[in-house]
Design an enzyme around this catalytic site. Structure first.
Site, PDB file in Angstrom:
ATOM      1  N   ASP A  38       0.853  -1.200   0.000  1.00  0.00           N
ATOM      2  CA  ASP A  38       0.000   0.000   0.000  1.00  0.00           C
ATOM      3  C   ASP A  38       0.883   1.242   0.000  1.00  0.00           C
ATOM      4  OD1 ASP A  38      -2.531   1.513   0.322  1.00  0.00           O
ATOM      5  OD2 ASP A  38      -1.750   1.989   2.297  1.00  0.00           O
ATOM      6  N   SER A  39       0.258   2.377  -0.262  1.00  0.00           N
ATOM      7  CA  SER A  39       1.002   3.644  -0.246  1.00  0.00           C
ATOM      8  C   SER A  39       1.377   4.043   1.179  1.00  0.00           C
ATOM      9  CB  SER A  39       0.158   4.748  -0.882  1.00  0.00           C
ATOM     10  OG  SER A  39      -1.024   4.929  -0.126  1.00  0.00           O
ATOM     11  N   CYS A 101      -4.231  -1.346  -2.324  1.00  0.00           N
ATOM     12  CA  CYS A 101      -4.392   0.096  -2.511  1.00  0.00           C
ATOM     13  C   CYS A 101      -5.132   0.271  -3.830  1.00  0.00           C
ATOM     14  CB  CYS A 101      -3.004   0.742  -2.580  1.00  0.00           C
ATOM     15  SG  CYS A 101      -3.030   2.493  -3.011  1.00  0.00           S
ATOM     16  N   CYS A 230     -10.987   3.109  -1.395  1.00  0.00           N
ATOM     17  CA  CYS A 230      -9.644   3.450  -0.923  1.00  0.00           C
ATOM     18  C   CYS A 230      -9.466   2.714   0.395  1.00  0.00           C
ATOM     19  CB  CYS A 230      -9.515   4.955  -0.728  1.00  0.00           C
ATOM     20  SG  CYS A 230      -7.960   5.436   0.075  1.00  0.00           S
ATOM     21  N   HIS A 232      -7.777   3.342   2.865  1.00  0.00           N
ATOM     22  CA  HIS A 232      -7.731   4.195   4.061  1.00  0.00           C
ATOM     23  C   HIS A 232      -9.135   4.480   4.600  1.00  0.00           C
ATOM     24  CE1 HIS A 232      -3.587   5.108   2.893  1.00  0.00           C
ATOM     25  NE2 HIS A 232      -3.431   5.847   3.982  1.00  0.00           N
TER      26      HIS A 232
HETATM   27  N1  DGL Z   1      -4.938   3.580   0.284  1.00  0.00           N
HETATM   28  C1  DGL Z   1      -4.890   4.044  -1.063  1.00  0.00           C
HETATM   29  C2  DGL Z   1      -6.071   3.545  -1.845  1.00  0.00           C
HETATM   30  O1  DGL Z   1      -6.629   2.513  -1.532  1.00  0.00           O
HETATM   31  C3  DGL Z   1      -4.760   5.508  -1.343  1.00  0.00           C
HETATM   32  C4  DGL Z   1      -3.960   6.342  -0.480  1.00  0.00           C
HETATM   33  C5  DGL Z   1      -3.137   7.350  -1.225  1.00  0.00           C
HETATM   34  O2  DGL Z   1      -3.681   8.285  -1.838  1.00  0.00           O
HETATM   35  O3  DGL Z   1      -1.950   7.150  -1.173  1.00  0.00           O
HETATM   36  O4  DGL Z   1      -6.444   4.155  -2.823  1.00  0.00           O
END
Ligand code: DGL
Length: 318
Positions: A38-39, A101, A230, A232
């Site tokens: 993930d990021s 992600c 996302c 997050h």
């Molecule tokens: N967690 C990432 C996602 O599922 C995005 C987070 C980011 O913008 O880095 O899209």
């Protein structure tokens, strides 16, 4: 005392800073780890689901915290980050990679599948399936980063399953930063974690979430399902549910992704042995390992005992 507090208290800083040799000779065969990428911290919502549902599987997690957020970057740039992390994980003898992600999946799943020597799955097709399995009105909202919405990947994935579903993309450019910011102050939030599991459901966050969701709430879309596109965003589920109201179902891709992962490993006869002692290892580009450990333990639901630092130079050189 709640378990999250105990989990944080029991973090062994020595093991956090000096990761022990990992997997060693047990690296062969089905007990090789699942790579998860993930990021930053958001993918730990998926890693947690994998660890819970597949308790014998080892996990090797990479969070590119230093370059987070990805959602505001170009597809080309994110694609190159996916390949860097993918090569790094492939060198560590993973048996499969999960891009946990949505943004990275939208930008880099295809190229990762084409170029990496291991199978790779993303979270968008599972998220689309979760949405299709939930909607009755066949009107679905997709809440995601700007890059993911712009890519049209969810629209395609949902309409590949049911071409009659209307899909309304809703970019939420500020949400990742809200989550990462709240988590970065984790040390101060520990007391609140004790009292309230939903540390993100604050008045300030509710206002920002309502403002962002206004186009799908007030715009006449009449969606009955919103997919959290996302990884997050499950952490903001409280304010999101509040803004959408009780009639709208909120789904995320973590469970569906885990189901797909299990199916793949089962059919390929690659599930870890029932007697395997799973190891969970974490790597981050963050310069603040203690912060990653505290926030990560909160999301993962158990202490992150083994964390290593990866420099961007190392990632770029692979
Ligand atoms: N967690 C990432 C996602 O599922 C995005 C987070 C980011 O913008 O880095 O899209």
């Amino acid at each position: 005392m709640t378990s999250s507090h105990d989990a944080l208290d029991s973090l062994d800083q020595r093991s956090v800073y000096a990761a022990p040799p990992f997997f060693g000779s047990a690296g062969a065969g089905n007990n090789r780890p699942i790579g998860v990428f993930d990021s930053g911290l958001g993918g730990l919502t998926v890693a947690r689901c994998i660890a819970t549902s597949l308790p014998h599987e080892s996990i090797y997690y990479v969070g590119d915290t230093k370059r987070c957020p990805y959602g505001v970057r170009s597809e080309e740039e994110v694609r190159s980050f996916v390949m860097q992390a993918g090569r790094w994980l492939a060198e560590r003898d993973i048996k499969i990679m999960v891009i946990a992600c949505n943004t990275a999946t939208a930008a880099g799943l295809r190229i990762a599948q084409q170029l990496l020597p291991v199978p790779v799955i993303g979270v968008i097709a599972p998220g689309a399936r979760a949405a299709i399995n939930s909607t009755r009105t066949r009107k679905v909202g997709v809440l995601a980063t700007s890059l993911t919405v712009r890519s049209g990947a969810y629209m395609r994935a949902i309409q590949d399953l049911d071409a009659g579903v209307d899909v309304y993309g809703c970019p939420a450019p500020s949400f990742v930063e809200i989550v990462e910011r709240e988590l970065a102050t984790g040390a101060h939030l520990q007391e609140r974690w004790l009292q309230n599991g939903d540390i993100f459901d604050t008045q300030e966050n509710r206002i920002e979430v309502e403002r962002t969701l206004a186009p799908i709430v007030n715009g006449g879309a009449h969606v009955d399902t919103v997919v959290l596109g996302c990884t997050h965003f499950p952490l903001l589920a409280g304010p999101i549910r509040h803004a959408l109201g009780p009639e709208v179902r909120v789904v995320s891709s973590a469970e569906e992704t885990t189901r797909e992962l299990r199916d793949i490993l089962e059919r390929r006869e690659q599930l870890a042995d029932a007697g395997n002692e799973p190891q969970h290892r974490f790597a981050t580009t963050s310069d603040n390992i203690a912060e990653f450990a505290a926030a990560g333990s909160f999301i993962f639901g158990q202490p992150l005992k083994s964390i290593e630092h990866i420099s961007l130079d190392e990632l770029k050189s692979i």
